[in-house]
Design an enzyme around this catalytic site. Structure first.
Site, PDB file in Angstrom:
ATOM      1  CD  GLN A   1     -48.531  44.828 -55.924  1.00  0.00           C
ATOM      2  OE1 GLN A   1     -48.733  43.630 -55.780  1.00  0.00           O
ATOM      3  NE2 GLN A   1     -48.116  45.579 -54.934  1.00  0.00           N
TER       4      GLN A   1
ATOM      5  CD  GLU B   1     -48.476  43.380 -49.605  1.00  0.00           C
ATOM      6  OE1 GLU B   1     -49.180  42.402 -49.790  1.00  0.00           O
ATOM      7  OE2 GLU B   1     -47.589  43.752 -50.393  1.00  0.00           O
TER       8      GLU B   1
ATOM      9  CD  GLU C   1     -42.804  27.946 -47.711  1.00  0.00           C
ATOM     10  OE1 GLU C   1     -43.520  28.780 -48.314  1.00  0.00           O
ATOM     11  OE2 GLU C   1     -43.276  27.085 -46.950  1.00  0.00           O
TER      12      GLU C   1
END
Lengths: 376, 283
Positions: A121, A239, A360
């Site tokens: 990827q 994912e 985050e």
């Protein structure tokens, strides 16, 4: 909350269990983590074994519940992980299946299913991590090719990949989300240089990929030009939706092994240790329920995983780190001995709150897309 | 059923009723009978005995609503007494019980108390909406009833939902530095973690309601207590100075969550239950 399985699903489970019991003892020994060619061969071999037995398609067209059962049973039985097949099976493959042309699907999907080709990827860049859409790897048109120049980072399996799902900027003048395209780049093309990166755990799990005027045929673009951001979001939602089923099963197994270790070395007599492990039991049995629940939600929404994946990842990634911290407490002084079990896993687990969207960023997603708070 | 209870509580137990109770805590007998009519207490009784014929998975949903509304009174004890104590199922008889730590809620208002409350002395309750007594140490029984713990966890879940909604509402509307404070990540991330704890607690409570397994109930109890107590604390923080006032409702969530957390008895016992199961589980 429905925790029951249908007779067909239970039948699938029983058949899979029986097959795993037969096939796993015949597998070759696991290769050394540093031997990439051997790892590639081992992972592709396992995918081929799944293919021959009719299980290769499970990630793609089985129902979410069947997929859950597949991941649960393979993990419990100690079967090999997807490994080098990860991007092909869970990122690039589903993207091509959803967005590719008939020709593209016919070219790229069967080799992934049969365990013949490895994908990597090429998304993140040194200057585009959490802010992925800021990526700057440039592609301009030259006849029937794109000419690509730039660099990618955190690219897993780059050393042994045949193909790279690559995000490139095709329109530098457009707003950042609108000038991106998705390309399938052959890793043996001239101008591709791979430099392995060593992780803090000492292994070379990922790499930097440098691209210097690499020519990629325009026919290798999936989706429209400059529509790559939307095409990518399809991949990322896959994912976040299915990645953790096997891992939660694995965590419950590790927790049981840590308890056995605590019994063996006397740490179990410490009520503080017992309470900590008891809390982790609450954590992981609940994460398993949440997994089952997310899967049944996906089932009723037609298989598309929702933003609930972010909620799950936030809690799971922290819990898994706490699991290895607890294991270290049980090990005591042996917890700094890399020869002991879980010590390397403890190091690897540090990536869970970072990879595939940092905690985050996940909190931003939860705050903005689920709770409706304004963007900063 | 859940929608019905939510609607009933919205009509009959809004903010004014909540705040009235703060000054003069009482069990609203009319509302209890209305809850009885809605099947709140008789929900798990068989239809042949005048009940609704549903089970624990439905019961936790209506208790979640009660927790969300911060409805006061010994709801779980009365629900568990339905079919045993006459009038409990219809909401005519208010039943309390000796719960974890020997604490008895609403002893003066209750018509019946289950368990031995002999010698109970009043406690200055931290929660203005939950009058408390405590029985002397010698006469306390063993751990609290599992179903009481589970229904309490469902109430905690509802209160956690309320703190999440209140925090998000405040973060969306309160402006500082020229924008809603929810645009700042420090505040946004507190809200996100509130939701994470709610969803984890929800999975634990709903699953325990399906299995009624003591280990699942122990997990639900720990995670729902965490969601409610931690949720109220973070909600208070998001409210800033307003959160520290008597006027804001946040402290009512926190104080109720603290009192309910005691109903389940010793936290250590719950953790030990979960730890003990790890010895027996086949992996």
């Amino acid at each position: 909350m429905d925790l029951a399985y249908s007779p067909e699903e239970e039948e699938f489970r029983a058949g899979l269990r029986e097959w795993l019991a037969k096939v796993l003892p015949t597998l070759p020994p696991k290769p050394s983590p540093d031997d990439w060619p051997a790892r590639r061969a081992y992972d592709l071999g396992w995918q081929r074994t799944l293919y021959d037995a009719g299980y290769a398609h499970v990630h793609w067209d089985a129902s979410p519940t069947v997929r859950l059962i597949f991941l649960e049973e393979t993990e419990k039985a100690g079967a090999p992980y997807v490994g080098a097949n990860f991007v092909g099976l869970l990122h690039a493959g589903p993207t091509i299946a959803a967005e590719g042309t008939a020709e593209q699907r016919a070219r790229w999907l069967p080799p992934v299913l049969r365990g013949e080709e490895v994908w990597c990827q090429g998304f993140s860049e040194p200057g585009a991590g959490s802010d992925l859409a800021a990526l700057r790897t440039r592609a301009y048109r030259d006849g029937d090719d794109y000419v690509v120049t730039g660099s990618k980072i955190w690219t897993s399996h780059a050393e042994v990949a045949d193909w790279c799902e690559l995000l490139v900027r095709t329109d530098p003048a457009a707003p950042k989300h609108r000038g991106i395209s998705w390309l399938a780049m052959p890793m043996d093309a001239p101008g591709v240089t791979v430099r392995p990166l060593r992780t803090l755990a000492g292994s070379t799990e990922f790499a930097e990929v440098f691209l210097d005027e690499v020519r990629v045929p325009v026919t290798h673009r999936v989706g429209e030009e400059n529509d790559g951001w939307r095409v990518t979001m399809v991949t990322l939602s896959f994912e976040r939706g299915t990645a953790f089923v096997g891992e939660v099963v694995a965590c419950r197994k590790v927790l049981g092994e840590v308890v056995a270790q605590a019994r063996a070395n006397g740490r179990w007599d410490d009520p503080g240790v017992r309470r900590r492990l008891g809390r982790l039991n609450a954590e992981f049995r609940t994460l398993w329920r949440l997994t089952q629940w997310n899967v049944s939600e996906a089932e009723s929404s037609g298989g598309v995983p929702g933003v609930g994946g972010s909620v799950f990842k936030l809690r799971y990634s922290r819990a898994r780190q706490e699991l290895y911290d607890a294991a270290a407490e049980v090990l005591g002084p042996e917890g700094v001995d890399l020869g002991r079990p879980w010590v390397l896993d403890r190091l690897s687990s540090l990536s869970y709150t970072i990879a595939a969207g940092t905690s985050e960023i996940q909190r931003n997603i939860v705050g903005e897309r689920i709770l409706g708070l304004p963007k900063g | 059923m859940q929608r019905g209870v939510r609607g009933l509580l919205a009509r009959r137990f809004g903010r004014d009723a909540l705040r009235e109770g703060v000054d003069a805590p009482r069990v609203d007998r009319g509302l209890w009978r209305a809850l009885g009519d809605a099947g709140f207490f008789s929900l798990r009784l068989p239809e042949a005995e005048g009940g609704v014929g549903l089970g624990l998975p439905e019961a936790v949903l209506v208790f979640e609503e009660a927790g969300r509304a911060l409805l006061p009174g010994p709801l779980a004890a009365t629900h568990l007494a339905a079919g045993v104590v006459p009038g409990a199922a219809t909401g005519e008889t208010v039943v309390t019980t000796v719960a974890g730590g020997g604490l008895v809620e609403w002893l003066d208002e209750a018509d019946v108390v289950t368990g031995d409350a002999t010698g109970a002395v009043p406690v200055r309750s931290v929660d203005p909406l939950t009058p408390l007594h405590r029985v002397p140490e010698g006469s306390r029984s063993a751990g609290p009833d599992g179903l009481l713990v589970l229904l309490t966890a469902a109430e905690q879940l509802g209160t956690a939902v309320r703190t999440c909604e209140a925090a998000v509402q405040h973060a969306r509307t309160r402006e500082q530095f020229g924008r809603p404070i929810g645009a700042f990540q420090a505040v946004k991330h507190l809200c996100a973690e509130l939701l994470v704890r709610v969803e984890v607690a929800r999975a634990a409570v709903y699953a325990a309601a399906v299995t009624a397994d003591p280990v699942d109930i122990a997990a639900a109890r720990l995670l729902a207590d965490e969601a409610a107590v931690r949720g109220a604390r973070d909600c208070l923080q998001v409210h800033g100075g307003m959160g520290f006032t008597w006027e804001a409702d946040v402290h009512l969530c926190l104080k109720r969550a603290w009192v309910r957390a005691e109903r389940g008895g010793s936290v250590t016992d719950s953790e030990e239950t979960l730890a003990g199961e790890l010895l027996t589980e086949v992996h």
